[in-house]
Write a protein that holds these residues in place. Structure first.
Motif, PDB file in Angstrom:
ATOM      1  N   MET A 179       0.829  -1.218   0.000  1.00  0.00           N
ATOM      2  CA  MET A 179       0.000   0.000   0.000  1.00  0.00           C
ATOM      3  C   MET A 179       0.860   1.263   0.000  1.00  0.00           C
ATOM      4  O   MET A 179       0.357   2.350   0.229  1.00  0.00           O
ATOM      5  CB  MET A 179      -0.914   0.011   1.239  1.00  0.00           C
ATOM      6  N   ASN A 180       2.167   1.083  -0.243  1.00  0.00           N
ATOM      7  CA  ASN A 180       3.119   2.197  -0.222  1.00  0.00           C
ATOM      8  C   ASN A 180       3.167   2.900   1.136  1.00  0.00           C
ATOM      9  O   ASN A 180       3.314   4.124   1.200  1.00  0.00           O
ATOM     10  CB  ASN A 180       2.840   3.203  -1.344  1.00  0.00           C
ATOM     11  N   LEU A 181       3.042   2.123   2.208  1.00  0.00           N
ATOM     12  CA  LEU A 181       3.139   2.655   3.561  1.00  0.00           C
ATOM     13  C   LEU A 181       4.314   2.007   4.273  1.00  0.00           C
ATOM     14  O   LEU A 181       4.711   0.885   3.945  1.00  0.00           O
ATOM     15  CB  LEU A 181       1.861   2.370   4.359  1.00  0.00           C
ATOM     16  N   HIS A 182       4.858   2.724   5.240  1.00  0.00           N
ATOM     17  CA  HIS A 182       5.910   2.207   6.108  1.00  0.00           C
ATOM     18  C   HIS A 182       5.268   1.768   7.424  1.00  0.00           C
ATOM     19  O   HIS A 182       4.266   2.354   7.851  1.00  0.00           O
ATOM     20  CB  HIS A 182       6.959   3.289   6.390  1.00  0.00           C
ATOM     21  N   PRO A 183       5.858   0.768   8.101  1.00  0.00           N
ATOM     22  CA  PRO A 183       5.300   0.339   9.387  1.00  0.00           C
ATOM     23  C   PRO A 183       5.159   1.514  10.352  1.00  0.00           C
ATOM     24  O   PRO A 183       6.047   2.350  10.472  1.00  0.00           O
ATOM     25  CB  PRO A 183       6.344  -0.669   9.897  1.00  0.00           C
ATOM     26  N   GLY A 184       4.019   1.559  11.011  1.00  0.00           N
ATOM     27  CA  GLY A 184       3.718   2.639  11.945  1.00  0.00           C
ATOM     28  C   GLY A 184       2.845   3.715  11.332  1.00  0.00           C
ATOM     29  O   GLY A 184       2.064   4.360  12.032  1.00  0.00           O
ATOM     30  N   GLN A 185       2.957   3.914  10.023  1.00  0.00           N
ATOM     31  CA  GLN A 185       2.125   4.927   9.374  1.00  0.00           C
ATOM     32  C   GLN A 185       0.653   4.544   9.433  1.00  0.00           C
ATOM     33  O   GLN A 185      -0.205   5.408   9.597  1.00  0.00           O
ATOM     34  CB  GLN A 185       2.568   5.149   7.924  1.00  0.00           C
ATOM     35  N   GLU A 186       0.377   3.251   9.363  1.00  0.00           N
ATOM     36  CA  GLU A 186      -1.023   2.822   9.431  1.00  0.00           C
ATOM     37  C   GLU A 186      -1.608   3.112  10.806  1.00  0.00           C
ATOM     38  O   GLU A 186      -2.795   3.405  10.929  1.00  0.00           O
ATOM     39  CB  GLU A 186      -1.162   1.337   9.052  1.00  0.00           C
ATOM     40  N   LEU A 187      -0.774   3.059  11.847  1.00  0.00           N
ATOM     41  CA  LEU A 187      -1.257   3.365  13.197  1.00  0.00           C
ATOM     42  C   LEU A 187      -1.674   4.830  13.305  1.00  0.00           C
ATOM     43  O   LEU A 187      -2.696   5.153  13.913  1.00  0.00           O
ATOM     44  CB  LEU A 187      -0.176   3.046  14.232  1.00  0.00           C
ATOM     45  N   LEU A 188      -0.889   5.706  12.713  1.00  0.00           N
ATOM     46  CA  LEU A 188      -1.232   7.130  12.702  1.00  0.00           C
ATOM     47  C   LEU A 188      -2.512   7.362  11.896  1.00  0.00           C
ATOM     48  O   LEU A 188      -3.400   8.102  12.323  1.00  0.00           O
ATOM     49  CB  LEU A 188      -0.078   7.949  12.116  1.00  0.00           C
ATOM     50  N   LEU A 189      -2.606   6.709  10.741  1.00  0.00           N
ATOM     51  CA  LEU A 189      -3.807   6.854   9.921  1.00  0.00           C
ATOM     52  C   LEU A 189      -5.045   6.347  10.663  1.00  0.00           C
ATOM     53  O   LEU A 189      -6.093   7.002  10.632  1.00  0.00           O
ATOM     54  CB  LEU A 189      -3.641   6.108   8.589  1.00  0.00           C
ATOM     55  N   MET A 190      -4.922   5.218  11.356  1.00  0.00           N
ATOM     56  CA  MET A 190      -6.077   4.674  12.080  1.00  0.00           C
ATOM     57  C   MET A 190      -6.546   5.640  13.161  1.00  0.00           C
ATOM     58  O   MET A 190      -7.747   5.783  13.378  1.00  0.00           O
ATOM     59  CB  MET A 190      -5.750   3.303  12.671  1.00  0.00           C
ATOM     60  N   LEU A 240      -1.417  12.631  18.561  1.00  0.00           N
ATOM     61  CA  LEU A 240      -1.073  11.422  17.806  1.00  0.00           C
ATOM     62  C   LEU A 240       0.106  10.706  18.447  1.00  0.00           C
ATOM     63  O   LEU A 240       0.103   9.477  18.561  1.00  0.00           O
ATOM     64  CB  LEU A 240      -0.743  11.776  16.353  1.00  0.00           C
ATOM     65  N   LEU A 241       1.088  11.471  18.862  1.00  0.00           N
ATOM     66  CA  LEU A 241       2.265  10.921  19.521  1.00  0.00           C
ATOM     67  C   LEU A 241       1.853  10.107  20.743  1.00  0.00           C
ATOM     68  O   LEU A 241       2.289   8.972  20.939  1.00  0.00           O
ATOM     69  CB  LEU A 241       3.190  12.068  19.919  1.00  0.00           C
ATOM     70  N   GLU A 242       0.975  10.674  21.548  1.00  0.00           N
ATOM     71  CA  GLU A 242       0.494  10.000  22.761  1.00  0.00           C
ATOM     72  C   GLU A 242      -0.336   8.761  22.417  1.00  0.00           C
ATOM     73  O   GLU A 242      -0.211   7.718  23.053  1.00  0.00           O
ATOM     74  CB  GLU A 242      -0.338  10.979  23.592  1.00  0.00           C
ATOM     75  N   ALA A 243      -1.162   8.858  21.391  1.00  0.00           N
ATOM     76  CA  ALA A 243      -2.066   7.759  21.040  1.00  0.00           C
ATOM     77  C   ALA A 243      -1.333   6.522  20.527  1.00  0.00           C
ATOM     78  O   ALA A 243      -1.726   5.400  20.826  1.00  0.00           O
ATOM     79  CB  ALA A 243      -3.084   8.226  20.000  1.00  0.00           C
ATOM     80  N   VAL A 244      -0.269   6.724  19.744  1.00  0.00           N
ATOM     81  CA  VAL A 244       0.408   5.567  19.155  1.00  0.00           C
ATOM     82  C   VAL A 244       1.597   5.083  19.975  1.00  0.00           C
ATOM     83  O   VAL A 244       2.091   3.983  19.750  1.00  0.00           O
ATOM     84  CB  VAL A 244       0.850   5.836  17.691  1.00  0.00           C
ATOM     85  N   THR A 304      10.209   9.682  15.467  1.00  0.00           N
ATOM     86  CA  THR A 304       9.572   8.690  14.588  1.00  0.00           C
ATOM     87  C   THR A 304       8.251   9.229  14.046  1.00  0.00           C
ATOM     88  O   THR A 304       7.974   9.122  12.850  1.00  0.00           O
ATOM     89  CB  THR A 304       9.330   7.372  15.349  1.00  0.00           C
ATOM     90  N   VAL A 305       7.442   9.829  14.917  1.00  0.00           N
ATOM     91  CA  VAL A 305       6.154  10.382  14.483  1.00  0.00           C
ATOM     92  C   VAL A 305       6.366  11.547  13.529  1.00  0.00           C
ATOM     93  O   VAL A 305       5.721  11.623  12.482  1.00  0.00           O
ATOM     94  CB  VAL A 305       5.284  10.788  15.701  1.00  0.00           C
ATOM     95  N   SER A 306       7.290  12.433  13.843  1.00  0.00           N
ATOM     96  CA  SER A 306       7.551  13.584  12.968  1.00  0.00           C
ATOM     97  C   SER A 306       7.993  13.133  11.585  1.00  0.00           C
ATOM     98  O   SER A 306       7.504  13.637  10.566  1.00  0.00           O
ATOM     99  CB  SER A 306       8.629  14.492  13.570  1.00  0.00           C
ATOM    100  N   LYS A 307       8.917  12.174  11.544  1.00  0.00           N
ATOM    101  CA  LYS A 307       9.411  11.658  10.260  1.00  0.00           C
ATOM    102  C   LYS A 307       8.281  10.989   9.475  1.00  0.00           C
ATOM    103  O   LYS A 307       8.131  11.204   8.272  1.00  0.00           O
ATOM    104  CB  LYS A 307      10.551  10.673  10.516  1.00  0.00           C
TER     105      LYS A 307
END
Length: 159
Positions: free
Chosen positions: A39-50, A63-67, A73-76
């Motif tokens: 899906m052209n996503l990196h691991p962890g990106q799906e967690l932010l999207l969810m 978002l930082l707190e939620a994941v 890592t979140v900023s990148k």
């Protein structure tokens, strides 16, 4: 069991559960990463999207707190996702230092593919387990996580 994956090295003899968790996490993460790459996503990106699927317009700090990932890592990840056209980041009208993250149409379009991916990963993961085993494992996994966080409550993980 004859599979070498199930036989921890002698130095892990007194840490069999931890070694098993490590092996499980590695296998699970590797399979999820392959599914995300499709899906052209990196691991962890799906967690932010969810998180954004559930509540769009969160601050970067929320978002930082939620994941539970570290700030860099979140900023990148958010920067990569913004560059890919999945979300926008804009200063809050109330505090210009606070960044508000919103999904784009392209980001919102990933809701069902990500839900399908997690459903498939779950089916693969629980194949051969009973409902009772799944429930017991889930409860144990959360209990282990709580025990670890109790020792390091501010601990964040990386990608």
């Amino acid at each position: 069991m004859t599979d070498p994956v199930f036989r921890p090295p002698s130095t892990a003899r007194d840490g069999r559960l931890s070694y098993a968790v490590f092996q499980l996490a590695r296998a699970h993460r590797g399979h999820a990463a392959a599914m995300l790459r499709a899906m052209n996503l990196h691991p962890g990106q799906e967690l932010l999207l969810m998180q954004l699927f559930d509540r769009d317009g969160q601050t970067q700090s929320e978002l930082l707190e939620a994941v539970g990932l570290d700030h860099s890592t979140v900023s990148k990840s958010l920067r990569r996702m913004q560059d890919a056209g999945l979300l926008t980041r804009e200063p809050s009208p109330h505090d210009r230092r606070v960044m508000v993250v919103r999904l784009t149409d392209a980001g919102r379009a990933l809701r069902e593919p990500i839900a399908d991916m997690w459903r498939t990963l779950e089916e693969i993961s629980v194949r051969g387990l009973t409902a009772e085993q799944i429930e017991a494992f889930t409860a144990s996994a959360y209990a282990i996580g709580q025990s670890i966080r109790a020792v390091d409550p501010g601990g964040r993980s990386g990608p």
